[in-house]
Write a protein that holds these residues in place. Structure first.
Motif, PDB file in Angstrom:
ATOM      1  N   ALA A 476      24.382  34.683  29.192  1.00 42.13           N
ATOM      2  CA  ALA A 476      23.620  34.043  30.271  1.00 42.13           C
ATOM      3  C   ALA A 476      24.597  33.356  31.218  1.00 42.13           C
ATOM      4  O   ALA A 476      25.706  32.986  30.825  1.00 42.13           O
ATOM      5  CB  ALA A 476      22.629  33.031  29.697  1.00 42.13           C
ATOM      6  N   PRO A 477      24.212  33.172  32.473  1.00 40.09           N
ATOM      7  CA  PRO A 477      25.127  32.569  33.447  1.00 40.09           C
ATOM      8  C   PRO A 477      25.431  31.107  33.140  1.00 40.09           C
ATOM      9  O   PRO A 477      24.676  30.429  32.443  1.00 40.09           O
ATOM     10  CB  PRO A 477      24.379  32.711  34.776  1.00 40.09           C
ATOM     11  N   PHE A 478      26.544  30.629  33.673  1.00 36.89           N
ATOM     12  CA  PHE A 478      26.952  29.229  33.538  1.00 36.89           C
ATOM     13  C   PHE A 478      27.555  28.780  34.865  1.00 36.89           C
ATOM     14  O   PHE A 478      28.026  29.602  35.660  1.00 36.89           O
ATOM     15  CB  PHE A 478      27.941  29.056  32.376  1.00 36.89           C
ATOM     16  N   PRO A 479      27.557  27.481  35.151  1.00 36.88           N
ATOM     17  CA  PRO A 479      27.901  27.011  36.503  1.00 36.88           C
ATOM     18  C   PRO A 479      29.304  27.343  36.980  1.00 36.88           C
ATOM     19  O   PRO A 479      29.510  27.511  38.187  1.00 36.88           O
ATOM     20  CB  PRO A 479      27.694  25.493  36.408  1.00 36.88           C
ATOM     21  N   SER A 480      30.280  27.429  36.079  1.00 34.08           N
ATOM     22  CA  SER A 480      31.651  27.631  36.548  1.00 34.08           C
ATOM     23  C   SER A 480      32.100  29.082  36.473  1.00 34.08           C
ATOM     24  O   SER A 480      33.303  29.353  36.430  1.00 34.08           O
ATOM     25  CB  SER A 480      32.627  26.740  35.766  1.00 34.08           C
ATOM     26  N   MET A 481      31.148  30.013  36.457  1.00 34.81           N
ATOM     27  CA  MET A 481      31.560  31.403  36.643  1.00 34.81           C
ATOM     28  C   MET A 481      32.313  31.509  37.960  1.00 34.81           C
ATOM     29  O   MET A 481      31.932  30.872  38.948  1.00 34.81           O
ATOM     30  CB  MET A 481      30.339  32.323  36.647  1.00 34.81           C
ATOM     31  N   PRO A 482      33.391  32.275  38.025  1.00 34.48           N
ATOM     32  CA  PRO A 482      34.136  32.367  39.291  1.00 34.48           C
ATOM     33  C   PRO A 482      33.251  32.809  40.441  1.00 34.48           C
ATOM     34  O   PRO A 482      32.297  33.572  40.258  1.00 34.48           O
ATOM     35  CB  PRO A 482      35.206  33.428  38.984  1.00 34.48           C
ATOM     36  N   LEU A 483      33.580  32.317  41.620  1.00 30.56           N
ATOM     37  CA  LEU A 483      32.927  32.839  42.817  1.00 30.56           C
ATOM     38  C   LEU A 483      33.367  34.280  43.065  1.00 30.56           C
ATOM     39  O   LEU A 483      32.672  35.042  43.740  1.00 30.56           O
ATOM     40  CB  LEU A 483      33.283  31.981  44.024  1.00 30.56           C
ATOM     41  N   GLY A 484      34.508  34.626  42.509  1.00 29.21           N
ATOM     42  CA  GLY A 484      35.054  35.974  42.647  1.00 29.21           C
ATOM     43  C   GLY A 484      36.566  35.907  42.641  1.00 29.21           C
ATOM     44  O   GLY A 484      37.162  34.863  42.357  1.00 29.21           O
ATOM     45  N   PHE A 485      37.209  37.023  42.922  1.00 32.00           N
ATOM     46  CA  PHE A 485      38.659  37.085  43.065  1.00 32.00           C
ATOM     47  C   PHE A 485      39.006  37.114  44.552  1.00 32.00           C
ATOM     48  O   PHE A 485      38.266  37.681  45.361  1.00 32.00           O
ATOM     49  CB  PHE A 485      39.229  38.340  42.407  1.00 32.00           C
ATOM     50  N   TRP A 486      40.139  36.530  44.896  1.00 31.11           N
ATOM     51  CA  TRP A 486      40.616  36.566  46.273  1.00 31.11           C
ATOM     52  C   TRP A 486      40.942  38.012  46.658  1.00 31.11           C
ATOM     53  O   TRP A 486      41.475  38.778  45.855  1.00 31.11           O
ATOM     54  CB  TRP A 486      41.864  35.685  46.392  1.00 31.11           C
ATOM     55  N   ASN A 487      40.602  38.365  47.874  1.00 28.95           N
ATOM     56  CA  ASN A 487      40.849  39.721  48.377  1.00 28.95           C
ATOM     57  C   ASN A 487      40.180  40.792  47.506  1.00 28.95           C
ATOM     58  O   ASN A 487      40.768  41.831  47.187  1.00 28.95           O
ATOM     59  CB  ASN A 487      42.357  40.001  48.501  1.00 28.95           C
ATOM     60  N   ASP A 488      38.951  40.529  47.110  1.00 32.06           N
ATOM     61  CA  ASP A 488      38.149  41.483  46.333  1.00 32.06           C
ATOM     62  C   ASP A 488      36.763  41.526  46.974  1.00 32.06           C
ATOM     63  O   ASP A 488      35.772  41.076  46.395  1.00 32.06           O
ATOM     64  CB  ASP A 488      38.078  41.020  44.876  1.00 32.06           C
ATOM     65  N   PRO A 489      36.675  42.021  48.218  1.00 37.60           N
ATOM     66  CA  PRO A 489      35.461  41.835  49.022  1.00 37.60           C
ATOM     67  C   PRO A 489      34.191  42.401  48.415  1.00 37.60           C
ATOM     68  O   PRO A 489      33.112  41.832  48.599  1.00 37.60           O
ATOM     69  CB  PRO A 489      35.802  42.530  50.350  1.00 37.60           C
ATOM     70  N   ASP A 490      34.284  43.502  47.669  1.00 36.57           N
ATOM     71  CA  ASP A 490      33.067  44.061  47.082  1.00 36.57           C
ATOM     72  C   ASP A 490      32.866  43.632  45.639  1.00 36.57           C
ATOM     73  O   ASP A 490      31.903  44.053  44.985  1.00 36.57           O
ATOM     74  CB  ASP A 490      33.070  45.591  47.183  1.00 36.57           C
ATOM     75  N   GLY A 491      33.764  42.777  45.126  1.00 39.40           N
ATOM     76  CA  GLY A 491      33.623  42.259  43.764  1.00 39.40           C
ATOM     77  C   GLY A 491      33.932  43.257  42.676  1.00 39.40           C
ATOM     78  O   GLY A 491      33.679  42.982  41.491  1.00 39.40           O
ATOM     79  N   ALA A 492      34.542  44.382  43.016  1.00 41.46           N
ATOM     80  CA  ALA A 492      34.790  45.417  42.009  1.00 41.46           C
ATOM     81  C   ALA A 492      35.766  44.953  40.931  1.00 41.46           C
ATOM     82  O   ALA A 492      35.557  45.192  39.736  1.00 41.46           O
ATOM     83  CB  ALA A 492      35.308  46.683  42.695  1.00 41.46           C
ATOM     84  N   ARG A 493      36.848  44.290  41.338  1.00 44.21           N
ATOM     85  CA  ARG A 493      37.840  43.830  40.352  1.00 44.21           C
ATOM     86  C   ARG A 493      37.253  42.727  39.470  1.00 44.21           C
ATOM     87  O   ARG A 493      37.544  42.652  38.267  1.00 44.21           O
ATOM     88  CB  ARG A 493      39.096  43.336  41.076  1.00 44.21           C
ATOM     89  N   TYR A 494      36.444  41.875  40.061  1.00 46.20           N
ATOM     90  CA  TYR A 494      35.802  40.797  39.297  1.00 46.20           C
ATOM     91  C   TYR A 494      34.867  41.377  38.245  1.00 46.20           C
ATOM     92  O   TYR A 494      34.920  41.006  37.066  1.00 46.20           O
ATOM     93  CB  TYR A 494      35.055  39.885  40.272  1.00 46.20           C
TER      94      TYR A 494
END
Length: 661
Positions: A476-494
């Motif tokens: 289940a989700p939690f508050p400090s999940m990353p917003l994403g990775f830098w320079n990963d616009p479509d979130g694929a690497r994340y």
């Protein structure tokens, strides 16, 4: 001398008084008042916290006194999306404002020891004034919302001031320690292009002065878009007149007088930090964390799991390149005084941190498992030499703390202390499992899964295990999940990093199990798990046995591809002057066989003079495995001692055709 407790007895049990005065108990009373619920034990509370996530996280917000312009009307939206769920989407707050919440002007905010050379004390009034002046100077340099400020700094008060000033403006802060080489810094900061770089002129380590000015000059010259380099005169190595765009801190601040700090009101998920993966398998991933999630998770962990109260004196031995620095500094939001140390922890024959604890009335002592193992092997016995009168909690993380490490703490450090082994990571800048101050401490176990974290252990079939070892997941989700990775616009690497193995479920990469006491044991990283004959073995299972032997200082184990299978290869670093002979080799094997299984016994055991580790003191099995197989280590700059890899390269004992030792 205190002997190890029998397996059926806990090493420590909190007194009734300690339980009744804990922040966790007070939180339970809040829940009873607000929601009409009561819990027989921690397990019931944990189940409620993941079943009623909206009520739980809103209660954490209320209990910890989050300062915000608005909380918003919703706690969690898109909860079925992982990633994609969002906490408190309507909230507006400022991270720095929560850390600088009002307290007595003369209350101590920070106490700093730079080895045994430098000591500083900062009152809350002085901290506010310093943040105000730097905030104004950064703004005048063009720093605003969304810009990055980077720190190439030791664990010094000015690093915290730089973070607070950055966060107050809505800019994003990132840091690494000054022991990084030029390429290691550029691999990190070069990706995120900071507008301002804060660095030190040098630092102290093991009694030596290390001049960083040349590295600062090289780094600043190669950072795209850098407007200013601000140099903190910590080690006194000299002027920086020849460095382009550089100014000493005093000159940078000179035009600005202290005034009330202004705080930008920002969304809950406004980017606060960029942290970096270890980078030993390639250029580090730049992990972006949001302000509200980091704040709420740390408030929960400090107050409910660490029992941090206003006026406590919180310490963690860390550098600014490890997430535990970010975790430590949020302690200001709970009203704690932060105790900061930079330099070698082995000064004064390994006692300097305990000298610090006694001198400053330390209540919470945080460190790495490797440090505890190291001072135990070195014969340091603070229980005989120090009072440690105020010390209530010891935190350990970085790698699994062996059962013998638990024995060491209770035998040779302090008996009446809550030893909280914690586990999480840079990926969440928080913990999945760790301390529960109202529960007993069992040998070799983390006390429990963290509240609000739906942590499970899954088998290869993707189903939860009630017994046995498997993958640590969070469903289940939690508050400090990353917003994403830098320079990963479509979130694929994340998505590939955490959600590829089990879609919609966070796979953390730890090989773990849930114990009969509802605690946890971490057996090592999943990607380093050994697989001889198709049987999966966590590396920590072997370390726990090998490092029981007095002759062995530390060890590292890998799986080597061999005869269409995998064989276990163990490398040991022995006490100075000792040589690995047949008798010791057989003792190591017998110890492993007797306390684990025959499959755990290494096919080969070799001696090395040093073992490579990251700058946060984690040994690097994957890098050693790569070297043994003749593969490149993609980013040796991430290591504290990359030269140690040469001890594993082209070993004749590991070559095809070598006789089996």
């Amino acid at each position: 001398m205190l002997k190890p407790a029998p397996a059926e007895l806990p090493l420590w049990t909190p007194s009734a008084e300690r339980v009744s005065h804990s922040r966790l108990e007070a939180f339970g009373k809040l829940l009873a008042k607000r929601h009409g619920v009561a819990f027989a034990d921690y397990a019931e509370l944990h189940r409620w916290s993941v079943a009623r996530m909206d009520d739980f996280w809103r209660s954490v917000w209320e209990f910890s006194g989050v300062i915000a312009e608005s909380q918003g009307t919703e706690v969690l939206v898109d909860r079925s999306q992982m990633p994609g769920a969002r906490f408190f989407p309507g909230a507006r707050l400022n991270f720095a404002q929560n850390l600088l919440r009002p307290r007595g002007a003369d209350d101590e905010a920070l106490v700093f020891w730079g080895e045994d050379r430098v000591r500083e004390r900062w009152s809350f009034r002085e901290l506010l004034a310093a943040v105000s002046r730097l905030q104004q100077a950064l703004a005048a340099a063009g720093v605003g919302e969304g810009d990055r400020v980077a720190a190439f700094m030791p664990n010094h008060p000015q690093t915290i001031i730089a973070m607070l000033a950055t966060a107050s403006l809505g800019a994003t802060f990132t840091s690494c320690s000054p022991d990084f080489g030029v390429q290691g810094v550029l691999d990190r900061f070069g990706q995120v292009a900071p507008k301002v770089l804060v660095g030190c002129d040098g630092y102290f380590y093991n009694g030596k002065v290390i001049d960083t000015r040349d590295r600062l000059a090289q780094v600043s010259a190669q950072l795209p878009g850098l407007a200013k380099l601000v140099v903190v005169p910590y080690a006194g190595t000299g002027a920086v007149d020849g460095i382009a765009r550089a100014a000493m801190l005093a000159d940078f601040l000179a035009p600005f007088a202290a005034r009330e700090v202004a705080y930008a009101s920002l969304p809950f998920n406004h980017p606060l930090y960029i942290l970096y993966s270890s980078g030993t398998t390639g250029v580090p991933k730049c992990i972006v964390h949001g302000a509200g999630g980091v704040l709420l998770m740390h408030l929960k962990e400090h107050q409910l799991h660490g029992d941090v109260n206003r006026g406590d004196r919180l310490f963690y031995f860390t550098t600014c390149g490890w997430m535990m620095w970010n975790w430590l500094v949020t302690g200001l939001a709970s009203g704690a005084t932060l105790l900061l140390y930079d330099g070698s922890p082995m000064l004064r024959n390994g006692t300097i941190l305990f000298d610090f604890a006694d001198a400053e009335g330390m209540t919470h002592f945080g460190t790495s498992a490797k440090y505890l193992d190291g001072i135990g092997k070195a014969g340091v016995k603070p229980a005989q030499t120090h009072r440690l009168a105020a010390l209530r909690t010891i935190f350990s993380t970085g790698s699994p703390l062996a059962p013998e490490g638990f024995d060491y703490v209770y035998r040779d450090v302090k008996q009446d202390v809550c030893l909280s082994s914690i586990s999480g990571g840079t990926d969440l800048v928080a913990c999945f499992a760790g301390g529960v101050p109202t529960r007993p401490v069992w040998r070799g176990e983390l006390q429990g899964r963290m509240l609000g974290m739906q942590v499970e252990v899954w088998g290869d079939d993707g189903k939860p295990l009630t017994t046995g070892k498997g993958e640590l997941v969070c469903t289940a989700p939690f508050p400090s999940m990353p917003l994403g990775f830098w320079n990963d616009p479509d979130g694929a690497r994340y998505r590939a990093a955490y959600f590829e193995t089990y879609p919609g479920v966070w796979r953390h990469g730890d090989w773990s199990e849930i114990t009969a006491h509802d605690g946890m044991v971490i057996h090592g990283r999943s990607d380093a798990v050994l697989n001889p004959g198709g049987v999966r073995i966590g590396t920590a299972e072997i370390y726990r046995q090998v490092e029981r032997l007095d002759e062995v200082v530390e060890s590292i184990v890998i799986g080597q591809e061999w005869d269409s299978d995998v064989r276990v290869v163990l490398f040991v670093r022995l006490r100075e002057g000792l040589t690995l002979d047949e008798a010791l080799t057989q003792r190591i094997k017998q110890t492993i066989r007797a306390n684990a299984t025959p499959r755990h016994v290494p096919a080969v055991i070799l001696q090395v003079p040093d073992i490579p580790r990251t700058k946060s003191n984690k040994i690097v099995e994957l890098a050693v495995r790569a070297v043994v197989h003749g593969l490149p280590v993609k980013n040796a700059e991430a290591l504290a001692n990359p030269e140690a890899l040469e001890h594993f390269r082209s070993r004749p004992e590991l070559a095809a055709g070598a006789s089996k030792p």
